[in-house]
Scaffold this active site. Structure first.
Site: not given
Length: 286
Positions: A207, A264
């Site tokens: 991610s 992220h």
């Protein structure tokens, strides 16, 4: 099959409409900047002739009819797409292999060799080492390998789908080496960001890399518009909204597990930077 150069045009020629037409018709192609020109490549001389004829008739991509019958088999199936995007496919294959070896994130003996820092489990407690101790033993692969670890099928499925969607765009526009370099850079940046924010911890997944790819496409497209990086409507808003929702801590509160929010954000910021540099460079070559 040998790639054939169909068109060689000045960099200021707008090919976006014609490239969009080729995409709608499922025609495999690639556009590259070479020698101060933009070059359109397709596999095979027969297809090249038909694409030249199509460009002569519809240079702006305004065409409702399909290509002649011999081109119809060129519509991309999954196998053709995998072959056309070998680096994207290779990263996903490696991710699936690690998922199998780590038993969907349950085999901690295997995960121990891929995590950002080494650890040991004693009963219900996990004891993690610090990064300097891990790197001091020469285990430099750990700086990258956490991106291959996934905890559960949903974690793997979501990340794999987005890497396929974003990775092949970059591989098409900037080549396999470009995607490889960006993947490693975003993996490194997101892993360091997570470690810097939380200290020694167990985390993993693609991610952070995905947010890097997203930021790269986003900023690059704004500076140097091109069909490859034009994301579907709502994708950017959805992913940024998801990032903000995760940062609220709602998933930890509901005991769904911890989210590597720093990874992220670190990936996204690094991706925006590479998109800025790449977009500025692309504008200078026009």
């Amino acid at each position: 099959m040998t790639a054939v150069a169909v068109l060689r045009l000045p960099l200021d020629t707008d090919l976006s409409g014609f490239v969009a037409l080729l995409r709608r018709l499922g025609v495999p192609h690639r556009v590259a900047e070479e020698g101060g020109q933009q070059v359109l490549w397709v596999p095979g001389e027969q297809l090249a002739e038909q694409v030249r004829e199509l460009y002569a008739q519809h240079p702006d991509g305004e065409a409702g009819e399909l290509l002649p019958e011999p081109v119809q088999p060129a519509r991309e199936g999954m196998l053709r797409q995998l072959l056309a995007n070998p680096l994207t496919a290779a990263v996903l294959l490696l991710t699936f292999m690690v998922f199998a070896v780590t038993a969907a994130g349950e085999n901690y003996a295997a995960i121990r060799w891929l995590s950002f820092v080494d650890f040991r489990i004693d009963g219900e407690h996990i004891y993690l080492t610090y990064l300097d101790a891990t790197l001091g033993s020469g285990q430099w692969w750990r700086l990258i390998t956490p991106m291959l670890i996934h905890f559960g099928w949903l974690h793997l499925a979501m990340n794999s789908l987005w890497y396929w969607e974003l990775g092949r765009r970059i591989e098409f526009r900037q080549g396999a080496l470009g995607l490889l370099g960006l993947t490693l850079l975003f993996g490194l940046a997101s892993n360091f960001a997570q470690y810097w924010w939380t200290g020694p911890s167990l985390f993993g997944g693609l991610s952070g890399v995905l947010y890097g790819l997203l930021g790269h496409c986003w900023i690059y497209q704004r500076l140097a518009p091109n069909p490859a990086y034009r994301l579907p409507p709502g994708v950017l808003v959805m992913m940024l909204a998801w990032l903000l929702i995760c940062m609220t801590g709602i998933f930890e509160l509901l005991q769904f597990g911890a989210i590597a929010n720093a990874a992220h954000v670190g990936g996204l910021l690094t991706g925006c930077l590479t998109g800025l540099l790449g977009g500025m460079l692309a504008r200078r070559t026009v």
